[in-house]
Design a protein around this motif. Structure first.
Motif, short mmCIF file in Angstrom:
data_model
loop_
_atom_site.label_atom_id
_atom_site.label_comp_id
_atom_site.label_asym_id
_atom_site.label_seq_id
_atom_site.Cartn_x
_atom_site.Cartn_y
_atom_site.Cartn_z
N ASN A 1 0.86 -1.17 0.00
CA ASN A 1 0.00 0.00 0.00
C ASN A 1 0.90 1.23 0.00
O ASN A 1 1.89 1.29 0.73
N ALA A 2 0.58 2.22 -0.87
CA ALA A 2 1.48 3.37 -0.99
C ALA A 2 0.68 4.63 -1.25
O ALA A 2 -0.45 4.59 -1.76
N THR A 3 1.25 5.76 -0.87
CA THR A 3 0.68 7.08 -1.14
C THR A 3 1.80 7.98 -1.64
O THR A 3 2.86 8.10 -1.00
N PHE A 4 1.58 8.59 -2.79
CA PHE A 4 2.52 9.56 -3.34
C PHE A 4 1.74 10.81 -3.70
O PHE A 4 0.74 10.75 -4.44
N GLY A 5 2.21 11.94 -3.20
CA GLY A 5 1.47 13.18 -3.42
C GLY A 5 0.11 13.08 -2.76
O GLY A 5 -0.01 12.79 -1.57
N SER A 6 -0.95 13.28 -3.55
CA SER A 6 -2.31 13.21 -3.02
C SER A 6 -3.04 11.95 -3.47
O SER A 6 -4.25 11.85 -3.29
N HIS A 7 -2.28 11.00 -4.06
CA HIS A 7 -2.91 9.81 -4.62
C HIS A 7 -2.51 8.57 -3.83
O HIS A 7 -1.35 8.38 -3.49
N LYS A 8 -3.51 7.77 -3.56
CA LYS A 8 -3.32 6.55 -2.81
C LYS A 8 -3.51 5.36 -3.72
O LYS A 8 -4.43 5.35 -4.55
N GLY A 9 -2.65 4.34 -3.61
CA GLY A 9 -2.75 3.16 -4.46
C GLY A 9 -1.82 2.07 -4.02
O GLY A 9 -1.60 1.87 -2.82
N PHE A 10 -1.23 1.38 -5.01
CA PHE A 10 -0.35 0.25 -4.71
C PHE A 10 0.98 0.44 -5.44
O PHE A 10 1.03 0.92 -6.57
N MET A 11 2.05 0.08 -4.75
CA MET A 11 3.38 0.15 -5.37
C MET A 11 3.95 -1.26 -5.49
O MET A 11 3.98 -2.02 -4.51
N LEU A 12 4.42 -1.59 -6.68
CA LEU A 12 5.13 -2.84 -6.93
C LEU A 12 6.62 -2.57 -6.83
O LEU A 12 7.12 -1.59 -7.40
N TYR A 13 7.32 -3.44 -6.14
CA TYR A 13 8.78 -3.29 -5.99
C TYR A 13 9.43 -4.60 -6.42
O TYR A 13 9.16 -5.66 -5.87
N GLY A 14 10.29 -4.53 -7.45
CA GLY A 14 10.95 -5.72 -7.96
C GLY A 14 12.45 -5.53 -8.07
O GLY A 14 12.93 -4.44 -8.40
N GLU A 15 13.19 -6.56 -7.78
CA GLU A 15 14.64 -6.56 -7.93
C GLU A 15 15.05 -7.63 -8.93
O GLU A 15 14.44 -8.71 -8.98
N TYR A 16 16.12 -7.35 -9.72
CA TYR A 16 16.54 -8.24 -10.79
C TYR A 16 18.01 -8.61 -10.64
O TYR A 16 18.77 -7.92 -9.95
N SER A 17 18.37 -9.69 -11.27
CA SER A 17 19.71 -10.25 -11.09
C SER A 17 20.82 -9.33 -11.59
O SER A 17 21.96 -9.46 -11.18
N ASP A 18 20.53 -8.42 -12.51
CA ASP A 18 21.57 -7.52 -13.03
C ASP A 18 21.72 -6.27 -12.19
O ASP A 18 22.43 -5.34 -12.58
N GLY A 19 21.04 -6.20 -11.03
CA GLY A 19 21.19 -5.06 -10.14
C GLY A 19 20.16 -3.97 -10.33
O GLY A 19 20.17 -2.97 -9.60
N ALA A 20 19.27 -4.12 -11.30
CA ALA A 20 18.26 -3.11 -11.55
C ALA A 20 17.07 -3.29 -10.62
O ALA A 20 16.81 -4.38 -10.11
N VAL A 21 16.36 -2.19 -10.40
CA VAL A 21 15.20 -2.17 -9.51
C VAL A 21 14.03 -1.54 -10.24
O VAL A 21 14.20 -0.59 -11.01
N LEU A 22 12.84 -2.08 -10.01
CA LEU A 22 11.62 -1.57 -10.63
C LEU A 22 10.65 -1.14 -9.54
O LEU A 22 10.44 -1.86 -8.56
N ARG A 23 10.06 0.05 -9.72
CA ARG A 23 8.98 0.53 -8.87
C ARG A 23 7.85 1.00 -9.77
O ARG A 23 8.07 1.83 -10.65
N ALA A 24 6.66 0.49 -9.53
CA ALA A 24 5.48 0.89 -10.30
C ALA A 24 4.39 1.34 -9.34
O ALA A 24 4.09 0.64 -8.37
N PHE A 25 3.78 2.49 -9.63
CA PHE A 25 2.72 3.04 -8.79
C PHE A 25 1.41 2.94 -9.57
O PHE A 25 1.29 3.46 -10.69
N ILE A 26 0.41 2.25 -8.97
CA ILE A 26 -0.89 2.03 -9.61
C ILE A 26 -1.94 2.73 -8.76
O ILE A 26 -2.09 2.42 -7.57
N PHE A 27 -2.70 3.64 -9.38
CA PHE A 27 -3.67 4.42 -8.62
C PHE A 27 -4.74 4.97 -9.57
O PHE A 27 -4.63 4.85 -10.80
#
Length: 380
Positions: free
Chosen positions: A320-346
């Motif tokens: 569960n995540a809130t950014f600014g004035s919007h509330k929704g869901f954040m996906l957090y993923g890590e990958y073998s090459d060291g990269a990171v993914l964050r996605a905000f759905i609202f």
């Protein structure tokens, strides 16, 4: 008769004297016979020599071996095969083969053959080097293409280069060829079709207020923890940002160094809008907008995205995540090459579903997702 008279007539009364005289006579006879035989043999040899001398033919002049012309067939081709072998190896290979055929007819000179063998070996060696280098270059491009195409650069409709949605963490939900809704595809236990998902979303339609909350509370789930990365209110933008978007998708702030790119495989018809930006091969910002009818419940959509991303990520969590004035869901993923993914759905103020994804090497974009998510608005 005395001894003198006997000697005079060849009569000797002495036996020894008589024997001596006989030996002398015999020796003289043998000498005379040998002398006559030698005389006859010398005459015969002289006759033969005269006859041979008369019939003797003058010798035929033959030049010395050093004066015999040398066969040079194939020599020019051998020299050319060495030259072309260094620069245009296939041509050098052909010239050396033709040169060897011609040089095989030489009878007194092996130098052209040696030249052509050198050209043959050199051309073959260079061709092998060409093959190894080209294979190495092709392998690098293939690896780069697969890394980009099948990696976390696009976490939604398709990958960065438009590969099939089943590859890596691309969202099957948004595939141009899928016939299932988000709920039907991404929920592990459901088999509902698009029509069923649409019916569900219609009967359970959310009534969102300006803050993005809903009456049925699908923008908050007790199944998930609250992320400590929430940034309520506007996160300050650093210098060097640009505002991108439109009136349908809304606007986000991204670094000026990011450039626009378009998926080669096209976009899903469910999308109301799309925009993507990249910096290099791994740093990508993706923004998609959906109607609530195409997505269904937001928390179910987020679960489906998590399930899809988890297929290629070493770890993938939903919060569960809130950014600014919007509330929704954040996906957090890590990958073998060291990269990171964050996605905000609202949900935005118009009730549409916004999917904003920021991905890249964590040490290079640690603050980017904060102001990209926090400064979203429908107006510029």
């Amino acid at each position: 008769m005395d001894d003198n008279q006997r000697n005079e007539f060849g009569i000797s009364g002495n036996p020894e004297q008589q024997w001596y005289n006989q030996q002398q006579q015999y020796s003289q006879q043998v000498y005379n016979q040998q002398y006559q035989a030698n005389q006859q043999l010398g005459y015969y040899q002289q006759q033969q020599y005269s006859q041979q001398g008369y019939n003797h033919q003058p010798p035929v002049y033959q030049p010395a071996p050093s004066n015999i012309p040398r066969d040079d067939a194939g020599k020019t081709l051998g020299i050319l095969s060495i030259i072309f072998g260094l620069f245009i190896a296939p041509v050098g290979l052909i010239l050396s083969i033709v040169g060897l055929v011609k040089a095989s007819k030489n009878t007194n000179n092996n130098f052209p053959t040696v030249l052509n063998f050198i050209g043959l070996g050199l051309s073959g060696f260079v061709i092998v080097i060409y093959v190894i280098v080209y294979a190495w270059i092709f392998g690098i491009f293939a690896y780069s293409y697969n890394s980009v195409s099948g990696s976390h650069e696009s976490s939604t409709t398709s990958s960065y280069h438009g590969i099939d949605d089943d590859d890596d963490h691309s969202s099957t939900v948004l595939s141009p060829t899928t016939s299932e809704s988000t709920t039907a595809v991404t929920t592990e236990t459901t088999t509902e079709t698009t029509a069923e998902a649409t019916t569900e979303s219609t009967t359970e339609e959310d009534t969102s207020d300006a803050s993005g909350s809903s009456n049925n509370n699908d923008l908050y789930s007790e199944k998930y923890d609250d992320t400590d990365e929430s940034y309520i209110g506007t996160y300050p933008e650093p210098s060097g940002c640009q505002r991108v978007g439109d009136s349908v998708q809304g606007y986000i702030s991204i670094p000026e160094k990011y450039v626009t790119f378009v998926e080669s495989g096209g976009y899903n018809s469910y999308l109301l809008g799309h925009q993507q930006y990249a910096y290099g091969m791994l740093d990508v910002i993706t923004h998609y907008t959906y109607s609530p009818e195409s997505v269904g419940k937001v928390d179910t959509f987020a679960e489906g995205m998590q399930s899809t991303l988890a297929k290629s990520a070493t770890s993938c969590e939903i919060y569960n995540a809130t950014f600014g004035s919007h509330k929704g869901f954040m996906l957090y993923g890590e990958y073998s090459d060291g990269a990171v993914l964050r996605a905000f759905i609202f949900k935005d103020e118009a009730g549409n579903i916004q999917y904003i994804c920021v991905e890249g090497l964590n040490d290079e974009y640690a603050d980017i997702y904060k102001y990209v998510f926090s400064n979203y608005s429908l107006t510029n």
